[in-house]
Design an enzyme around this catalytic site. Structure first.
Site, PDB file in Angstrom:
ATOM      1  N   HIS A 108      41.113  36.522  36.576  1.00 21.35           N
ATOM      2  CA  HIS A 108      42.323  36.601  36.637  1.00 21.35           C
ATOM      3  C   HIS A 108      42.503  34.754  37.401  1.00 21.35           C
ATOM      4  O   HIS A 108      41.983  35.291  38.362  1.00 21.35           O
ATOM      5  CB  HIS A 108      43.018  37.501  36.372  1.00 21.35           C
ATOM      6  N   GLU A 110      44.082  35.555  40.595  1.00 17.99           N
ATOM      7  CA  GLU A 110      44.414  36.162  41.510  1.00 17.99           C
ATOM      8  C   GLU A 110      42.933  36.113  41.710  1.00 17.99           C
ATOM      9  O   GLU A 110      42.434  36.384  42.790  1.00 17.99           O
ATOM     10  CB  GLU A 110      44.824  37.540  41.821  1.00 17.99           C
ATOM     11  N   CYS A 138      48.804  42.129  38.015  1.00 18.78           N
ATOM     12  CA  CYS A 138      48.220  43.237  36.913  1.00 18.78           C
ATOM     13  C   CYS A 138      47.353  44.598  38.738  1.00 18.78           C
ATOM     14  O   CYS A 138      46.898  43.557  38.887  1.00 18.78           O
ATOM     15  CB  CYS A 138      47.080  43.071  35.928  1.00 18.78           C
ATOM     16  N   CYS A 141      44.080  43.200  39.276  1.00 17.54           N
ATOM     17  CA  CYS A 141      44.022  41.949  40.952  1.00 17.54           C
ATOM     18  C   CYS A 141      45.099  42.564  41.433  1.00 17.54           C
ATOM     19  O   CYS A 141      44.603  42.526  43.213  1.00 17.54           O
ATOM     20  CB  CYS A 141      45.237  40.911  40.416  1.00 17.54           C
TER      21      CYS A 141
END
Length: 211
Positions: A108, A110, A138, A141
């Site tokens: 992801h 991040e 999320c 993350c």
């Protein structure tokens, strides 16, 4: 922005102070004293860096850069997420969602940008840094953010906005409420007693890199 992020104190890489030897039973007294003095100075410096960042004005420019990265990533066939990390008023790392590009479900934006920033700063802690991400993190993350310990997080879209675009992670929070063996992916404990030997060995180390 989660207020809890301000409470995380930076930790120290002890391996930079006194190298650990696997046969060593204890640290020399003078090495321990040097470590104590260095630790105090390093913690004070990181606290000052964090306090300085906390009072800085959020940068619309940095958020726009994250948004630009996300739009570029969409055009390149990637996911609609981008992030940057800044320190001392400049961007030190950029990242986009690379889940499909890398065949990596953990990539992801991040997580990608945290990895890049840690490499750039040669540290596993992001004290004094700000993370700008195009969407509310999320659960995965969010966990990575707390482990990385930046000073602040700024996000664009909400979790609800992401859900409306097909990225709904609310079910993960619901899964945490269920017993391990009742989750969508069952989790079964195995060989706990043998596994505890690992933590026992870790706790016995007198010189180690805490994180």
């Amino acid at each position: 922005m989660s207020p809890g992020l301000h409470c995380l104190a930076p930790l120290v890489d002890l391996s930079r102070i006194v190298p650990h030897h696997p046969t060593a039973k204890s640290a020399p007294r003078n090495a321990v004293l040097r470590f104590s003095v260095y630790t105090g100075k390093l913690k004070a410096a990181k606290r000052r860096a964090t306090m300085s960042t906390e009072h800085a004005t959020p940068s619309a420019e940095f958020m726009r850069r994250a948004i630009s990265l996300a739009l570029e990533n969409i055009r390149a066939g990637g996911g609609p997420f981008g992030a940057v990390i800044s320190k001392d008023g400049r961007i030190v790392a950029e990242g986009v969602n690379r889940v499909t590009a890398n065949n990596d479900p953990t990539a992801h934006a991040e997580v990608v940008v945290i990895r890049q920033a840690c490499r750039a700063l040669a540290d596993f802690q992001l004290a004094g840094c700000d993370l700008y991400t195009t969407c509310e993190p999320c659960p995965m993350c969010l966990g990575a953010i707390y482990w990385a310990r930046p000073s602040r997080v700024f996000y664009g879209g909400s979790a609800g906005d992401a859900a409306a675009a097909g990225f709904d992670d609310a079910f993960i929070y619901e899964e945490l409420k269920h017993a391990h063996d009742s989750r969508r992916i069952p989790m079964t404990q195995l060989l706990r007693d043998e596994s505890l030997a690992i933590f026992s060995a870790w706790k016995k180390l007198e010189i180690k890199t805490e994180y």
